[in-house]
Motif scaffolding. Sequence first.
Motif, short mmCIF file in Angstrom:
data_model
loop_
_atom_site.label_atom_id
_atom_site.label_comp_id
_atom_site.label_asym_id
_atom_site.label_seq_id
_atom_site.Cartn_x
_atom_site.Cartn_y
_atom_site.Cartn_z
N GLN A 1 0.77 -1.23 -0.04
CA GLN A 1 0.00 -0.04 0.05
C GLN A 1 0.79 1.19 0.07
OE1 GLN A 1 -2.66 0.45 3.16
NE2 GLN A 1 -4.05 1.47 1.70
N LYS B 1 -3.03 5.39 -1.61
CA LYS B 1 -3.51 4.37 -2.78
C LYS B 1 -4.16 3.34 -1.84
CE LYS B 1 -0.56 5.59 -6.70
NZ LYS B 1 0.44 4.96 -7.48
N GLU B 2 -5.11 2.45 -2.71
CA GLU B 2 -5.64 1.20 -1.96
C GLU B 2 -4.51 0.31 -1.97
OE1 GLU B 2 -10.19 1.88 -3.43
OE2 GLU B 2 -8.91 -0.05 -4.28
N ARG B 3 -4.34 -0.59 -1.07
CA ARG B 3 -3.71 -1.86 -1.02
C ARG B 3 -3.88 -2.71 -2.25
NH1 ARG B 3 -4.57 -4.71 4.56
NH2 ARG B 3 -6.44 -5.44 3.33
N GLU B 4 -2.83 -3.09 -2.75
CA GLU B 4 -2.79 -4.26 -3.88
C GLU B 4 -2.21 -5.26 -3.82
OE1 GLU B 4 -0.89 -2.52 -7.33
OE2 GLU B 4 0.83 -1.80 -6.15
N GLY C 1 6.10 1.75 -0.61
CA GLY C 1 5.14 1.50 0.10
C GLY C 1 5.17 0.42 1.30
#
Length: 121
Positions: free
Chosen positions: A38, A42-45, A91
């Motif tokens: 993350q 931003k969103e966690r990917e 991240g």
Amino acid sequence: VQLQASGGGMVEAGGSLRLSCTASGRTLNKYPVGWFRQAPGKEREFVAAIRWNLGMTDYSDSIKGRFTVSRDKALNTAYLEMYSLQPEDSGVYYCAVPATITWPVRRYDYWGQGTQVTVSS
């Protein structure tokens, strides 16, 4: 299940890091282990996953060819080896394990605390 992610740090672009995910409270031999990240804002990917006992792996297209997941059965530890790191790889990286054995994994239930990766340009 307790997961401990470690190995993050600060590297220059093009550098490498190896993240570790050590589990306690459960033997991970049959369970998939997933890696996520993350970035700020931003969103966690999803990054990658491995199903240990079957040697199956899954990678996000954004890191395919640069990252490798592996595991050490004796140490009950999963690894995420990251090469050719770029600033966009920065991240907080998390490892996670599902409560049930499925593949592909639809939901991860147990999460580590995360380890920070910072890649400078």
